[in-house]
Design a protein around this motif. Structure first.
Motif: not given
Lengths: 171, 382
Positions: A47-74
């Motif tokens: 949903r944020a691909w327009d912005r994410v695709r221009g990042m140096d490390h898009p995978r790091a963005y997804v990982r950040k999202t994942l980690v923060n989602e996991t922490v808040s989920w728990r």
């Protein structure tokens, strides 16, 4: 989204799905939950691909999202719930003498509070520095240091306790 | 060996021995197609600007004229899910008291709301409008249920041991009306990445329309026959209600009436979208987020005349983001879900969800921004 951007996202998704899923699994020990959280992380990136695709490390963005989602989920879930590894259902059998010990240690990691667990995964699996972890989790460097220290202390205590119980049982 | 090295080795060992499931590429493709249309809408809406008011209202609702209302319908009356709890007119309903069980698909039936939990739990629940306990209707569901707001009938897909079934259930009578084997391969991850995804197109008048093998099929549960192909593709048949079919053909939106007459809205000559669009239960009105062909606004179209009315979302104030869902609340009210993440940062990827309720008679709208991350917010679909 243009056709080319769509293809970019799909290529990115396919190329990084496995790595993100593995990180999710180390964070949760739960195969299904890892799938769910990984999909949510990729969906947010989409949903944020327009912005994410221009990042140096898009995978790091997804990982950040994942980690923060996991922490808040728990955090949202029952505080009494302790995750356990459901590895037998998903792992590929193979001769590896170190695996039982690793599983036992990781089971102990999964008993840690969510943020401590996240710090351990980012430090020892993703090999991030403490300042990178602070950036990833959006917390202060000092908090990362204290969290990592508390996690290590808790693990050491638990492993010592397990060893003592094991020794007594074997005597 | 010190603890640091043991942790490093353990993380590597566990990660290496976990087999990641295959990426749900098809689900992503569906999501890409769907979102592409939303992006087009957003771009067109920006070009068109935030102008336009309710015009042609009389054509929509017939000869009876009503006095325009200063504000839209009360947003508090909307039903929505924040992803883990159902919000029904101020009540917050959790599936389980202790756990946040994800809610993925909502739909209306007469007398309440039906929803499904995450595909791993795969349960279907009914929440009566009168309140009270949730009633579990089914298990093993793999996609959002779809209901008929004029009756208590709802349909969903189940998947058990590799076998897919389309289930039709009457909430009012508390009984299963029909069950048909279907060749619909649904994976749990499809629903996760495509929240609320369902192959069911509509339920009404003794029929369920659903997508199977790239065709739309119809299942008439009262007959002994199984599902039959309609010959239409999911891309062509946008929605069906009460015998009225909203179709897309050669880039044009048309309504096919039960008597065979075909109505083409003048403003929708270049209609391309198949999503964010919904017929109301009677098939008389069609709500769509395809703003670029309806004065840059979400609009409601009279299926008998083709006349359209723009929904004046700007009357509700500044509503950021894109329309993510369009849903009929009743024959006079349309609900819109807007999602926005323009303020997201690298470490805060939350979305702002805004619920908008629009009166299709006056065109006036009201809005309410929801607290917290709106990423998982859904409103009922048909």
């Amino acid at each position: 989204m243009r056709e080319r951007d769509q293809q970019d996202f799909e290529d990115f998704f396919v190329a990084n799905w496995g790595a993100i899923f593995r990180t999710a699994y180390l964070l949760t020990g739960d195969h299904h939950l890892s799938q769910d959280l990984s999909q949510i992380a990729f969906s947010k990136a989409y949903r944020a691909w327009d912005r994410v695709r221009g990042m140096d490390h898009p995978r790091a963005y997804v990982r950040k999202t994942l980690v923060n989602e996991t922490v808040s989920w728990r955090r949202r879930r029952s505080s009494g719930e302790v995750p356990t590894l459901d590895l037998p259902a998903v792992h590929t059998p193979g001769p590896d003498a170190s695996l039982p010990g690793s599983l036992a240690l990781w089971a102990a990691v999964l008993h840690l509070p969510p943020r401590q667990r996240a710090v351990i995964v980012l430090r020892y699996y993703e090999d991030l520095s403490e300042s990178e972890i602070a950036d990833e989790l959006g917390i202060a460097l000092g908090t990362v240091k204290s969290t990592a220290s508390a996690a290590r202390a808790a693990l050491a205590t638990r492993l010592n306790t397990d060893n003592e119980v094991s020794s007594r049982g074997g005597a | 060996m010190d603890l640091d090295q043991r942790l490093r080795d353990a993380a590597r060992d566990v990660a290496e021995y976990v087999v990641a499931p295959a990426p749900a590429t098809e689900a992503v493709q569906r999501r890409v197609r769907r979102a592409r249309n939303v992006r087009l809408l957003a771009a067109a809406a920006a070009v068109a600007g935030c102008v336009g008011v309710a015009v042609g209202i009389g054509q929509l609702v017939g000869p009876e004229q009503r006095t325009p209302q200063p504000a839209g319908p009360d947003v508090v009356d909307l039903v929505w899910s924040d992803g883990t709890a159902l919000h029904v007119r101020g009540d917050v309903v959790h599936v389980e008291r202790e756990l946040d069980v994800p809610i993925f698909g909502l739909t209306r039936v007469r007398g309440g709301v039906v929803f499904s939990t995450d595909p791993h739990r795969g349960q279907v629940y009914f929440r009566p409008d009168t309140g009270g306990d949730l009633v579990r209707l089914g298990r093993h569901t793999q996609a959002a249920p779809v209901g008929d707001p004029d009756s208590g009938i709802v349909a969903w897909f189940e998947a058990r041991q590799g076998q897919g079934s389309l289930v039709v259930y009457d909430v009012s009578a508390g009984e299963e009306l029909g069950r048909a084997d279907v060749d619909v391969a649904l994976r749990p991850e499809d629903n996760i990445i495509f929240f609320g995804y369902t192959p069911v197109l509509s339920v009404s008048e003794g029929e369920v329309y659903f997508a199977q093998n790239k065709e739309v099929w119809v299942y008439r549960w009262a007959s002994d026959a199984g599902p039959e192909s309609t010959g239409a593709t999911p891309a062509r048949l946008v929605d069906v209600a009460n015998g009225v079919r909203a179709e897309r053909s050669k880039g044009k939106l048309t309504f096919v009436r039960p008597d065979g007459s075909v109505v083409t809205p003048a403003e929708a000559g270049s209609y391309e979208g198949v999503m964010r669009s919904e017929l109301n239960a009677t098939g008389s009105l069609f709500a769509t987020a395809r703003g670029q062909v309806f004065s840059g606004h979400p609009a409601v179209v009279n299926t008998a005349t083709g006349a359209s009315v723009a929904l004046d979302v700007s009357s509700a104030g500044d509503v950021p983001g894109d329309v993510w869902q369009v849903s009929w609340v009743d024959d006079a009210t349309v609900a819109l879900l807007y999602l926005d993440n323009r303020d997201a940062t690298d470490t805060d990827v939350s979305f702002t969800a805004t619920l908008v309720a629009c009166d299709v008679v006056t065109g006036a709208c009201s809005a309410q921004t929801l607290p917290g991350d709106g990423f998982l917010v859904t409103i009922p679909g048909n």
